[in-house]
Design a protein around this motif. Sequence first.
Motif, PDB file in Angstrom:
ATOM      1  N   THR A 109       0.809  -1.220   0.000  1.00 58.43           N
ATOM      2  CA  THR A 109       0.000   0.000   0.000  1.00 58.43           C
ATOM      3  C   THR A 109       0.842   1.269   0.000  1.00 58.43           C
ATOM      4  OG1 THR A 109      -0.159  -0.092   2.412  1.00 58.43           O
ATOM      5  CG2 THR A 109      -1.942  -1.118   1.160  1.00 58.43           C
ATOM      6  N   THR A 531      -2.488  -4.470  -6.524  1.00 59.01           N
ATOM      7  CA  THR A 531      -2.024  -3.545  -5.491  1.00 59.01           C
ATOM      8  C   THR A 531      -2.332  -2.102  -5.861  1.00 59.01           C
ATOM      9  OG1 THR A 531      -0.244  -5.044  -4.820  1.00 59.01           O
ATOM     10  CG2 THR A 531       0.021  -2.721  -4.249  1.00 59.01           C
ATOM     11  N   ARG A 535      -5.058   0.386  -4.088  1.00 57.53           N
ATOM     12  CA  ARG A 535      -4.586   1.631  -3.475  1.00 57.53           C
ATOM     13  C   ARG A 535      -5.262   2.835  -4.106  1.00 57.53           C
ATOM     14  NH1 ARG A 535      -3.703   4.834   0.479  1.00 57.53           N
ATOM     15  NH2 ARG A 535      -1.744   5.987   0.496  1.00 57.53           N
TER      16      ARG A 535
END
Length: 548
Positions: A109, A531, A535
């Motif tokens: 993150t 990812t 995010r």
Amino acid sequence: MTPEQLSLAIRGVLADAVTSGELSAAVPDEVRVERPRSREHGDWSTNLALQLAKGAGIPPRQLAEVLARRLQEVEGVRKVDVAGPGFLNISLDAGAAGELARTIVEAGTAYGENTTLAGHVVNLEFVSANPTGPLHIGHTRWAALGDSLRRLLAASGATVTSEYYVNDAGAQMENFAASVLARARGEAVPENGYPGEYVDGLAKVVLEQRPDLLELPDDEALVVARDLGYQAQLAEIQQVLASFDVHFDVWFSERTLHDGGAVEQAVARLREQGHVFDADGAVWLRTTDFGDDRDRVMVRQDGVPTYFAADAAYYLSKKDRGFPEKVYMLGADHHGYVGRLKAIAACAGDDPSVNIEVLIGQLINLNGAKLSKRAGNMIEMRDLIDWIGSDAVRYSLARYPADSPLNLDGEQLRQRSNDNPVFYVQYAHARISRMSRLAAEDGVRREDGFDPTLLDHETESVLLATLGEFPRVVGQAAELREPHRVARYLEELAGKYHKWYDECRVRPESADEEITDLHRTRLWVNEATRTVLARGLDLLGVSAPEQM
């Protein structure tokens, strides 16, 4: 190789060329690289030579050729072309480009965080609806944009405090109290009062807490109706915002400015600055010295401070609390506040171009939305969330610039199809998650191998380059106060992923096919994309579902 690493490499070869005497040019603190519009022009491009040529005293193309020759020797750079008047088009080898996948997965993150606004201390005020009624569709837009901006500022290195200014003083609160008390007594709402069934609900709450309300003298009953009704309405506002995943660090009461003497102190402080004068029995602030269209009354002839005086006191409060940068997010009906707020900043000794920023949002219309029976002639925020869903509302409001009027189709936002942008992006995340689960069932594990040199398919270089853009997009969105840049980026990324998914297999085609490092390495790319999508959605306050 990330764009940041490439930027440092370019800066490094420039510095070496200057040190060796081959070039005479100023070495900038940062070199900007961008994706070319056409993939035929490489992975990354920079116009550095054009920027430095004048100072270097040589044609930009000649400077570019020096940099290209030196860049060609940098590990991970496959090819450098000089284009046009001096653009550098840079192609990375597959290994250098593919290494980004591991970088992203390992960062998790934290990938996307940047230092664009490092050192900035910002007070971000948004929504700030009057506590005399429910939040409506206009407040919803600022809630979505404001909270997304808060997240972006923090991700870009700024120290940010989100603040809600509660307008709990003045004539509006008196009218509110009279309305609640009237309904508690079974009477019609007085002229200039607040209509709507919600006032009946507030009256009921007040009576439950103070059964003796109807026995009190009018003056005392009005105070009770005001305070208890206000507390109940503010609690509802906070609850609705929480359901929208919007939370404030500070809830600032306007009443505290009056009760604590801050308004009077503000007048005195600005008088000391030389900007307050008396005329016609009133106290004025000479805001015309700083671009306002007219001077503003701070204290009326009857000695009662104006709303403007409270605005000045509030600005000084923010300044005293240690916020060099103050961002106000106001509705379309507050356009006239821009000049006066900037004038307050100037009168307080601040730089209006640095210490204050006023963002004005435009109107929004949502086709198919029903007016609230409870609140009267408005579309309530709570009804929007119930009807469309928090994710669809937040994403749809965040994907457009604040200063553009909106006309959205409510039914389209409810659809689970690729025509609905939030579904399109969330579906990409869910598809990636499913791929990860199926790959695990097949025995494909990231930890068993990673060879980025194998990522040589055209769709892989395109996808990786798009992933590399994410930190820059986040920093730019924060700096320009434009969350919609993140939404549009996510839609582009989702499209690039779908194309890659169609062309490149992560899993073996059959149980008999051997699992290779290519499968494992592509699983890294799959996870890197997940990812970044997760995010990015989080920065917009939107969930990233694993199944849809």
